[in-house]
Design a protein around this motif. Sequence first.
Motif, short mmCIF file in Angstrom:
data_model
loop_
_atom_site.label_atom_id
_atom_site.label_comp_id
_atom_site.label_asym_id
_atom_site.label_seq_id
_atom_site.Cartn_x
_atom_site.Cartn_y
_atom_site.Cartn_z
N LYS A 1 0.86 -1.19 0.00
CA LYS A 1 0.00 0.00 0.00
C LYS A 1 0.89 1.23 0.00
N TYR A 2 0.78 2.12 -0.81
CA TYR A 2 0.13 2.21 -2.11
C TYR A 2 1.22 2.50 -3.11
N GLY B 1 -7.33 -0.52 -1.04
CA GLY B 1 -7.58 0.45 0.03
C GLY B 1 -7.82 1.84 -0.53
N LEU B 2 -7.88 2.81 0.37
CA LEU B 2 -8.22 4.19 0.00
C LEU B 2 -7.24 4.81 -0.99
N GLY B 3 -5.97 4.47 -0.92
CA GLY B 3 -4.96 5.04 -1.83
C GLY B 3 -4.76 4.25 -3.11
N HIS B 4 -5.63 3.30 -3.37
CA HIS B 4 -5.47 2.41 -4.53
C HIS B 4 -5.30 3.17 -5.85
#
Length: 120
Positions: free
Chosen positions: A39-40, A106-109
Amino acid sequence: MMLIGLMLLAAASQGTVSQEANDAGTMRGVHEIQVTLRKYEFSPGTLRVRKGEQVKLVMAAADHDHGFKLDDLNINQKIPKGTTVVVEFTADKAGTFQFRCSNVCGLGHRGMKGTLVVEE
């Protein structure tokens, strides 16, 4: 010919650059690059190879299921968490190409991207 196969097998198992015969019968290297996905980010984020090289990406997903998508070379490979996946291709055209994670991680994908630079 069998000797070449044995040399390739031995070099691959030692993690060295192996040699491969092309159509003209000359030897060329296989460019192997270790890539860690977490990530990420891709590490390294920029991959540099030469046009015509056989490329072998040894990709390890450290923390989550990830993916490697390189539209310009029609590659889309899933890399499950805790595994190592090999992606092989020939860098047959020069240019700068973007790759990205193709598995929502996740959010930063959306920001998980990298660059392949294929030099003449």
